[in-house]
Design an enzyme around this catalytic site. Structure first.
Site, mmCIF file in Angstrom:
data_model
loop_
_atom_site.group_PDB
_atom_site.id
_atom_site.type_symbol
_atom_site.label_atom_id
_atom_site.label_comp_id
_atom_site.label_asym_id
_atom_site.label_seq_id
_atom_site.Cartn_x
_atom_site.Cartn_y
_atom_site.Cartn_z
ATOM 1 N N ILE A 76 33.675 40.101 48.300
ATOM 2 C CA ILE A 76 33.766 41.522 48.631
ATOM 3 C C ILE A 76 34.586 42.306 47.618
ATOM 4 C CG2 ILE A 76 33.393 41.223 51.110
ATOM 5 C CD1 ILE A 76 36.418 41.276 51.493
ATOM 6 N N GLY A 77 35.181 41.632 46.635
ATOM 7 C CA GLY A 77 35.962 42.354 45.635
ATOM 8 C C GLY A 77 36.356 41.440 44.489
ATOM 9 N N GLU A 78 36.621 42.067 43.335
ATOM 10 C CA GLU A 78 37.016 41.305 42.161
ATOM 11 C C GLU A 78 37.888 42.175 41.275
ATOM 12 O OE1 GLU A 78 34.946 38.428 38.773
ATOM 13 O OE2 GLU A 78 33.741 39.936 39.829
ATOM 14 N N GLY A 79 38.926 41.590 40.703
ATOM 15 C CA GLY A 79 39.812 42.335 39.817
ATOM 16 C C GLY A 79 40.514 41.391 38.865
ATOM 17 N N SER A 80 41.494 41.925 38.149
ATOM 18 C CA SER A 80 42.223 41.101 37.183
ATOM 19 C C SER A 80 43.003 39.977 37.862
ATOM 20 C CB SER A 80 43.178 41.989 36.376
ATOM 21 O OG SER A 80 44.078 42.659 37.236
ATOM 22 N N GLY A 109 41.935 38.213 40.477
ATOM 23 C CA GLY A 109 41.058 37.177 40.984
ATOM 24 C C GLY A 109 39.945 37.769 41.833
ATOM 25 N N ARG A 110 39.462 36.997 42.795
ATOM 26 C CA ARG A 110 38.361 37.439 43.647
ATOM 27 C C ARG A 110 38.762 37.419 45.117
ATOM 28 N NH1 ARG A 110 33.071 34.348 41.004
ATOM 29 N NH2 ARG A 110 33.165 35.396 38.973
ATOM 30 N N VAL A 111 38.131 38.333 45.884
ATOM 31 C CA VAL A 111 38.370 38.403 47.325
ATOM 32 C C VAL A 111 37.058 38.126 48.046
ATOM 33 C CG1 VAL A 111 39.173 39.804 49.258
ATOM 34 C CG2 VAL A 111 40.186 40.122 46.991
ATOM 35 N N ASP A 156 51.489 50.060 43.593
ATOM 36 C CA ASP A 156 50.089 50.207 43.177
ATOM 37 C C ASP A 156 49.336 51.056 44.198
ATOM 38 O OD1 ASP A 156 47.965 49.890 41.466
ATOM 39 O OD2 ASP A 156 47.329 47.972 42.301
#
Length: 201
Positions: free
Chosen positions: A10-14, A16-18, A125
């Site tokens: 459901i999500g990805e960023g610097s 890692g992944r969710v 953040d």
């Protein structure tokens, strides 16, 4: 992964992944954040563990609840409540929010931030991507990848929160108030960002 089924990303960023997941032998839906160990220094991993411990002690209706954490050979996995909607997507689709809805969100944000600041914690953040919408319009402040406990009387300036200098003692107020400006002026904020003119004054 003895305790959880992984359902979908459901999500990805610097960081890692969710993934959306479900606790085995129950109907409890959770979010699983997989944070790679590879490429991180020993200091970074220690800081991550410290941040996890900070999150573990947070209990507030407008802050995403950490449920569990564990490690594999290659990753640190953080398990939290699952919230369906993301404020960022609503703003992208609908533009700026009506005043009454902003007031509702603001009241919940103030409550969450007051709780954090009373525990000498700054989120660091704050942005629409890190505000989730749960059932009944309840917001959930999430993604504490940059959370910091200001222990031992430490002082944190606004430059550490947003990259903008010059507020001094009032960083706790600014942490939320600049975000509320974005909620009411989202389209203009996006235009400023596109032109490289974004600023906070």
């Amino acid at each position: 992964m003895e305790k959880y089924h992984v359902l979908e990303m459901i999500g990805e960023g610097s960081f890692g992944r969710v993934y959306k997941g479900r606790r085995k032998y129950s109907a409890q839906v959770v979010a699983l954040k997989f944070i790679p160990k590879v490429g991180r220094s020993e200091k970074e991993l220690k800081n991550l563990q410290r941040e996890i411990e900070i999150m573990r002690g947070l209990h507030h209706p407008n802050i995403i609840q950490m449920l569990d954490s564990f490690e594999t050979d290659k990753e640190v996995v953080v398990v939290t409540d699952y919230a369906e909607g993301e404020l960022f997507q609503i703003l992208e689709d609908d533009g700026s929010l009506p005043e009454d809805q902003v007031q509702t969100i603001a009241a919940q944000l103030v409550s969450a931030l007051y709780y954090l600041h009373s525990h000498r914690i700054l989120h660091r953040d704050m942005k629409p991507q890190n505000i989730l919408l749960g059932k009944g319009g309840v917001i959930k402040l999430c993604d504490f990848g940059w959370v910091l406990g200001a222990s031992q009387g430490g002082h944190l300036g606004l430059e550490q929160l947003t990259g903008v200098l010059g507020v001094g003692e009032e960083e706790g107020v600014w942490e939320g108030s600049w975000l509320l400006c974005i909620l009411t002026n989202w389209q203009r904020w996006e235009l400023l960002d596109y032109r490289g003119e974004r600023s906070v004054s």
